[in-house]
Design an enzyme around this catalytic site. Sequence first.
Site, short mmCIF file in Angstrom:
data_model
loop_
_atom_site.label_atom_id
_atom_site.label_comp_id
_atom_site.label_asym_id
_atom_site.label_seq_id
_atom_site.Cartn_x
_atom_site.Cartn_y
_atom_site.Cartn_z
N SER A 234 58.01 -4.96 41.72
CA SER A 234 57.38 -6.27 41.93
C SER A 234 56.85 -6.86 40.63
O SER A 234 57.61 -7.10 39.70
CB SER A 234 56.28 -6.11 42.98
OG SER A 234 55.77 -7.34 43.42
N HIS A 438 59.70 -5.49 51.12
CA HIS A 438 59.16 -5.37 49.76
C HIS A 438 58.48 -4.02 49.52
O HIS A 438 58.52 -3.49 48.40
CB HIS A 438 58.15 -6.50 49.53
CG HIS A 438 57.78 -6.73 48.11
ND1 HIS A 438 58.68 -7.20 47.16
CD2 HIS A 438 56.60 -6.57 47.44
CE1 HIS A 438 58.07 -7.31 46.00
NE2 HIS A 438 56.81 -6.93 46.13
#
Length: 472
Positions: A234, A438
């Site tokens: 990320s 994610h």
Amino acid sequence: MTSTALVPVPELTVLTELTLPARNYQKVITKYCEHTYKMLYQRLMQWSATNSCCSSGGGGVNCKSVVPRLLLLLMLLLLLSGHIESVDGHKVTATLITNHNYPVEEHTVHTPDDYILTIYRIPTSPKLQLQLSNETIQKPVVFLQHGILCASDDWIINGPETSLAYMFADAGYDVWLGNARGNTYSRQHKHIHPDNSDFWKFSWHEIGVYDLAAMLDYALSASSASSLHFVAHSQGTTTFFVLMSSLPWYNEKVRSVHLLAPIAYMRNHSFILSKLGGIFLGSPSFLSWVLGSMELLPITSMQRLMCEHVCSEGSMFKFLCSGLLDFIGGWGTRHLNQTLLTDVCATHPAGASTSQIIHYLQLYNSGDFRQYDHGREQNEIIYQQATPPAYNVKNINSCVHMYYSDNDYMSAVEDVEYLASLLPCAELYRIPYSDWNHYDFLWSINVKEVINNRIIDKMERYDIEHATGMSI
């Protein structure tokens, strides 16, 4: 049937306490929020006793309407508490590593702009004790960098069998775990206290060009190595792109690069709060100026209450915790390791600056990957131009392996593939599960097979090929 006594809702009586000096406002409001939280929890307990919609086989109308509201209310309480009273963060990296009988070292890194970062090293594995007697062996080095509102804990809470940090140590790597400024482990500065807003005047640009550069240099020096493997998730991938674009000589210091859920361009970003936030904060304005450079979501007493009552093992409301991760990272995943929720809650969110979020919202609005937009007047002073300069990703000449998925709200497929088309050397791996989100890159039940083994195999191949000059 015995009914559960409910705590009465505090009304105007609490306002009398606001006559206290300003320094006590924080304590008053915190107590009010904690009181409200406990009341909410009791009402949830009473509601669940008469509604079975969230139990196995349920799914009635009540659940569809109540659950999102409960989730939103818990999020609001958590957000509010983040600006009220922070407590000492739950620093567990060293403890967890030691508990699993791995050696661990804590190191302090000073950045050029005087932030003080805490990073960790796992120099070896208990499974490789026979190699300890041979000190002439030069181990390959690997550095792992966390995402936004996260910390070094991300890489170890899965346990020694499936956490990437432990797997690297077992494979013979010298493992380093980074922590960016502002998180639980890096809330120090040589001159500025975290209670001062000046401490929070940074975005992920500064984390890239200052923090990441300093941490990589430190790890290489301490390990007596000239280059290292790099893994990030990320925001950690964003800081990599920033560093390698801005200071391209750092490309020579990395060997293989593995980026999980990479974020640079955000034209197809699908997180609903980003769409809303982009309207109000995605361009320089009075509001973005007011809300910028503030501490965002540190560990709080309110969060500890939530972990204790909602995310704990056996809680009937544990689905709210997994629902929060789904809401942010992508709905519908079947891969999240539910047993990790208590540990995730205890260590996340780990704190950040609001400017980091605002910078991402600016990317979403502009469709470009560029530096922080301070507004025309300040841009002229800082950048000598009216708009922020774009990062030149063509400077990233190290070969980059990017891992991405269809159900990731933060890292859209189209954006990753567009970025790959601009890089001099990029290899893509699209996760073969349509529901992979994610956070599955870190905490899925099958992360070892889907991600970790693949990364280690590529790193080992790189080392063999560069040591022998032979392709395998």
